[in-house]
Design a protein around this motif. Structure first.
Motif, short mmCIF file in Angstrom:
data_model
loop_
_atom_site.label_atom_id
_atom_site.label_comp_id
_atom_site.label_asym_id
_atom_site.label_seq_id
_atom_site.Cartn_x
_atom_site.Cartn_y
_atom_site.Cartn_z
N ASN A 20 0.82 -1.20 0.00
CA ASN A 20 0.00 0.00 0.00
C ASN A 20 0.86 1.25 0.00
O ASN A 20 0.54 2.22 -0.68
CB ASN A 20 -0.96 0.01 1.19
N ASN A 23 2.15 1.74 -3.45
CA ASN A 23 1.11 2.27 -4.33
C ASN A 23 0.89 3.75 -4.10
O ASN A 23 0.67 4.51 -5.04
CB ASN A 23 -0.20 1.50 -4.14
N LYS A 26 3.62 5.55 -5.80
CA LYS A 26 3.41 5.58 -7.25
C LYS A 26 2.38 6.63 -7.63
O LYS A 26 2.55 7.37 -8.61
CB LYS A 26 2.95 4.21 -7.75
#
Length: 106
Positions: A20, A23, A26
Motif C-alpha cells: 500500500n 502504491n 506511485k
C-alpha cells in the motif's frame, strides 16, 4: 512472498501494508508527472520515489528522452487516462491548472 487479503467491505483487494505504501508513492509520483507534464528527470527524482518512477516508466505512464546535457521525461496519454480513472476528471484538470500556475510564477 506476500499473502493476498480481501477486504469484503469495499470489495477491494489489498496486498499488505508494504504494498500500500508503494502504491501511494506511485500515485504521488504520477500526480507530480501529471501536474508538471514534462521536464528533466533529475527534478523528477528529487520530487518522487525512485522505485515508483521506474515502475511508472515500465508500465508506460512516463516517456523518457534526453537533451544534449540532461535526461527528460513526459507523461503519456496512458498516464493521463489512468490518473483520470483513479482520481476523476475534476482532479486531473485541477492538477493541470496547478501545474500551469506553478510554471507562470516560477
Amino acid at each position: 512472498m506476500q499473502v493476498q487479503a480481501i477486504n469484503t467491505q469495499n470489495n477491494q483487494t489489498s496486498f499488505g501494508t508494504k504494498s500500500n505504501s508503494v502504491n501511494i508513492k506511485k500515485l504521488k509520483a504520477l500526480t507530480y508527472v501529471v501536474r508538471n507534464r514534462r521536464g528533466y528527470q533529475n527534478d523528477l527524482y528529487k520530487n518522487a520515489d525512485n522505485k515508483a518512477i521506474e515502475s511508472l516508466k515500465t508500465v508506460g505512464f512516463i516517456n523518457t528522452g534526453h537533451t544534449l546535457k540532461y535526461e527528460t521525461y513526459s507523461v503519456t496519454d496512458l498516464g493521463d487516462e489512468y490518473y483520470k480513472d483513479i482520481y476523476g476528471k475534476t482532479s486531473y484538470y485541477l492538477q493541470r491548472i496547478v501545474g500551469l500556475i506553478n510554471k507562470i510564477f516560477r
